[in-house]
Scaffold this active site. Structure first.
Site, PDB file in Angstrom:
ATOM      1  N   SER A   1       0.857  -1.176   0.000  1.00 50.20           N
ATOM      2  CA  SER A   1       0.000   0.000   0.000  1.00 50.20           C
ATOM      3  C   SER A   1       0.901   1.236   0.000  1.00 50.20           C
ATOM      4  CB  SER A   1      -0.888  -0.041   1.253  1.00 50.20           C
ATOM      5  OG  SER A   1      -1.720   1.092   1.320  1.00 50.20           O
TER       6      SER A   1
ATOM      7  N   LYS B   1      -0.907  -0.862  -4.492  1.00 52.84           N
ATOM      8  CA  LYS B   1      -2.157  -0.160  -4.143  1.00 52.84           C
ATOM      9  C   LYS B   1      -1.805   1.297  -3.866  1.00 52.84           C
ATOM     10  CE  LYS B   1      -4.817  -0.197   0.125  1.00 52.84           C
ATOM     11  NZ  LYS B   1      -5.524  -1.078   1.086  1.00 52.84           N
ATOM     12  N   LEU B   2      -2.431   2.200  -4.631  1.00 54.69           N
ATOM     13  CA  LEU B   2      -2.205   3.626  -4.425  1.00 54.69           C
ATOM     14  C   LEU B   2      -3.318   4.182  -3.552  1.00 54.69           C
ATOM     15  CD1 LEU B   2      -1.320   4.797  -8.070  1.00 54.69           C
ATOM     16  CD2 LEU B   2       0.245   4.007  -6.256  1.00 54.69           C
TER      17      LEU B   2
ATOM     18  N   ASP C   1      -7.185   2.903  -3.217  1.00 52.78           N
ATOM     19  CA  ASP C   1      -7.951   2.883  -1.960  1.00 52.78           C
ATOM     20  C   ASP C   1      -8.220   4.316  -1.531  1.00 52.78           C
ATOM     21  OD1 ASP C   1      -9.100   2.432   0.499  1.00 52.78           O
ATOM     22  OD2 ASP C   1      -7.383   1.377   1.373  1.00 52.78           O
TER      23      ASP C   1
ATOM     24  N   ASN D   1     -10.338   5.185   1.136  1.00 56.02           N
ATOM     25  CA  ASN D   1     -10.701   5.319   2.555  1.00 56.02           C
ATOM     26  C   ASN D   1     -11.840   6.320   2.760  1.00 56.02           C
ATOM     27  OD1 ASN D   1      -7.394   4.648   2.966  1.00 56.02           O
ATOM     28  ND2 ASN D   1      -8.811   3.514   4.257  1.00 56.02           N
TER      29      ASN D   1
ATOM     30  N   ASP E   1     -13.947  -2.200   2.298  1.00 53.33           N
ATOM     31  CA  ASP E   1     -13.084  -2.416   3.457  1.00 53.33           C
ATOM     32  C   ASP E   1     -13.893  -1.973   4.689  1.00 53.33           C
ATOM     33  OD1 ASP E   1     -11.216  -2.140   5.519  1.00 53.33           O
ATOM     34  OD2 ASP E   1      -9.773  -0.956   4.386  1.00 53.33           O
TER      35      ASP E   1
ATOM     36  N   LYS F   1     -10.146  -7.830   6.878  1.00 54.12           N
ATOM     37  CA  LYS F   1      -9.219  -7.495   7.962  1.00 54.12           C
ATOM     38  C   LYS F   1      -9.799  -8.104   9.232  1.00 54.12           C
ATOM     39  CE  LYS F   1      -7.672  -2.975   6.262  1.00 54.12           C
ATOM     40  NZ  LYS F   1      -8.000  -1.527   6.325  1.00 54.12           N
TER      41      LYS F   1
ATOM     42  N   GLY G   1      -4.474  -4.859   5.646  1.00 53.79           N
ATOM     43  CA  GLY G   1      -3.436  -4.659   6.655  1.00 53.79           C
ATOM     44  C   GLY G   1      -3.701  -3.407   7.457  1.00 53.79           C
TER      45      GLY G   1
HETATM   46  C1  NPQ Z   1      -6.574   0.361   4.553  1.00 51.44           C
HETATM   47  N1  NPQ Z   1      -4.271   0.003   5.474  1.00 51.44           N
HETATM   48  O1  NPQ Z   1      -6.543  -0.603   3.816  1.00 51.44           O
HETATM   49  C2  NPQ Z   1      -5.560   0.566   5.691  1.00 51.44           C
HETATM   50  C3  NPQ Z   1      -5.636   1.888   6.234  1.00 51.44           C
HETATM   51  C4  NPQ Z   1      -4.745   2.313   7.329  1.00 51.44           C
HETATM   52  C5  NPQ Z   1      -2.199  -0.775   4.562  1.00 51.44           C
HETATM   53  O2  NPQ Z   1      -3.564   0.747   3.472  1.00 51.44           O
HETATM   54  C6  NPQ Z   1      -2.379   3.448  11.601  1.00 51.44           C
HETATM   55  C7  NPQ Z   1      -3.267   2.451  11.906  1.00 51.44           C
HETATM   56  C8  NPQ Z   1      -2.284   3.908  10.315  1.00 51.44           C
HETATM   57  C9  NPQ Z   1      -4.082   1.916  10.925  1.00 51.44           C
HETATM   58  C10 NPQ Z   1      -3.020   3.819   8.009  1.00 51.44           C
HETATM   59  C11 NPQ Z   1      -3.412   0.072   4.442  1.00 51.44           C
HETATM   60  C12 NPQ Z   1      -3.090   3.366   9.319  1.00 51.44           C
HETATM   61  C13 NPQ Z   1      -4.000   2.373   9.629  1.00 51.44           C
HETATM   62  C14 NPQ Z   1      -3.853   3.275   7.047  1.00 51.44           C
HETATM   63  C15 NPQ Z   1      -4.814   1.841   8.619  1.00 51.44           C
HETATM   64  O3  NPQ Z   1      -7.489   1.142   4.420  1.00 51.44           O
HETATM   65 MG    MG Z   2      -8.624   0.140   2.890  1.00 52.20          MG
END
Ligand code: NPQ
Ligand code: MG
Length: 369
Positions: A136, A162-163, A190, A192, A240, A264, A292
């Site tokens: 990521s 993954k961007l 992603d 978010n 997600d 997750k 993750g």
């Molecule tokens: C996701 N993870 O898929 C998350 C988001 C994410 C690897 O992109 C601290 C704790 C910082 C949890 C940053 C990835 C974080 C976090 C990003 C979760 O959306």
């Molecule tokens: Mg995500």
């Protein structure tokens, strides 16, 4: 199982570089580690909550409190009948707090499996010895900086990029990565939750770039919005934040809100519910992959085991330890031809390094069980 002590330990790990998403920038990972001590074994797990309630409503200080004052007492009430399989039913009356529930179930499952000599992979039903690794990539200050980062990850062997995107950082980075690295790399984005349905025509401009999926473009409670967006763009939608249970997965799939799911364990209350999501998705022909939460080796080990189940058919955000940490809490997970090896030892199959643990611990709280 008879638990003697549950230890909550707050640790701070510096990140090798800042990680920026549409909800904020992290420069360190702070986690609560849970250690479950029984006469026969020690179980370990980490709470995936962040210090701030930005990815979801959960955050570490609240998690510590709900674990201590609301969740552990319900487990104590089970006495010696306690097993990992009874954790979720016992905690079910408490609304929400999935990450806090997950860390308890996982630490107890680790102790239980160590007692019986079974690995997480063996218990969950892993069918692979290694799993393909994706990475990521955070939002950057410039396109050249992003291209350097992606080039570095591809050189290390990552099999999927993954961007992270947000309004103002979407078309240009995707176009630049496709132009530089070509049509063959596996690429996804992603958001978010950073967009709304009013952005549908803009998001459709990503259609020509042949993305594997677009993850969580809109708000977590907007299942109907995602179902509507899915009709307006050709990139497959992956959810997600919206999926907190196997029931949510069934709803989203049936509604057409997603055609792929990011699993997750932390977000859904643990590995048992994660496996049920895997099973529901498989029954619908919907592929899943393992997400993750910037886990240390403790959480990463269990995620890698989950990612070895049959319907985990896309590379996950299961990256090597050095993607995030110069010094992990366990022996580092390393890429072998773009793959991570699934641990085979009892429980999570990795050990916490005592000197490292001591050096990163900010506070420790022991609960006599
Ligand atoms: C996701 N993870 O898929 C998350 C988001 C994410 C690897 O992109 C601290 C704790 C910082 C949890 C940053 C990835 C974080 C976090 C990003 C979760 O959306
Ligand atoms: Mg995500």
């Amino acid at each position: 199982m008879k638990i003697e002590t549950i230890e909550l330990r707050r640790v701070h790990l510096p990140l090798v570089r800042p990680f920026r998403t549409s909800f904020g920038t992290s420069t360190e990972r702070e986690v609560t580690l849970v250690r479950v001590i029984t006469a026969d074994a020690e179980g370990w797990a980490e709470c995936a909550a962040d210090a701030h309630p930005l990815y979801s409503s959960e955050f570490l200080d609240a998690s510590d409190l709900v674990i201590r004052d609301h969740l552990v007492p319900r487990l104590q009430a089970l006495g010696n009948r306690l097993t990992a399989e009874l954790v979720a039913p016992a905690l079910e009356p408490v609304k929400g707090h999935m990450m806090s529930k997950a860390v308890l179930e996982t630490a107890i499952l680790d102790a239980q499996l160590k007692t019986t000599g079974v690995s997480f992979g063996g218990y969950l039903g892993a069918v692979r010895e290694t799993v393909p690794a994706g990475v990521s990539v955070g939002i950057m200050d410039s396109i050249p900086e992003l291209l350097d980062a992606v080039a570095g990850y591809l050189a290390e062997g990552y099999l999927r990029i993954k961007l992270k995107i947000e309004p103002g950082w979407d078309l240009a980075p995707v176009r630049a990565v496709r132009e530089r690295f070509g049509p063959d790399i596996l690429l996804q984005v992603d958001a978010n939750t950073a967009y709304t349905l009013a952005d549908a025509r803009h998001l459709a401009l990503l259609d020509p770039f042949d993305l594997l999926l677009m993850e969580q473009p809109m708000k977590e409670d907007d299942m109907l919005g995602h179902a509507n967006l899915a009709k307006l763009i050709s990139t497959p939608i992956c959810l997600d934040e919206s999926i907190e249970s196997a029931r949510d997965a069934a709803t989203a799939i049936t509604l057409g809100a997603c055609s792929i799911i990011n699993v997750k364990p932390a977000r859904v209350g643990g590995y048992l519910e994660a496996r049920r999501i895997h099973d529901v998705a498989a029954a619908h022909g919907v592929p899943v992959w393992c997400g993750g939460m910037l886990e240390t080796g403790v959480g990463r080990a269990a995620n890698v085991a989950l990612a070895a189940l049959p319907n985990f058919v896309l590379p996950g955000d299961t990256s090597a330890s050095n993607r995030y940490f110069a010094q992990d809490l366990t022996a580092p997970f390393e890429l072998e031809n773009g793959h991570l090896r699934v641990p085979t030892g009892p429980g999570i199959g990795v050990e916490v390094l005592p000197e490292v643990l001591a050096s990163v611990t900010a506070s420790t709280d022991s609960i006599r069980f």
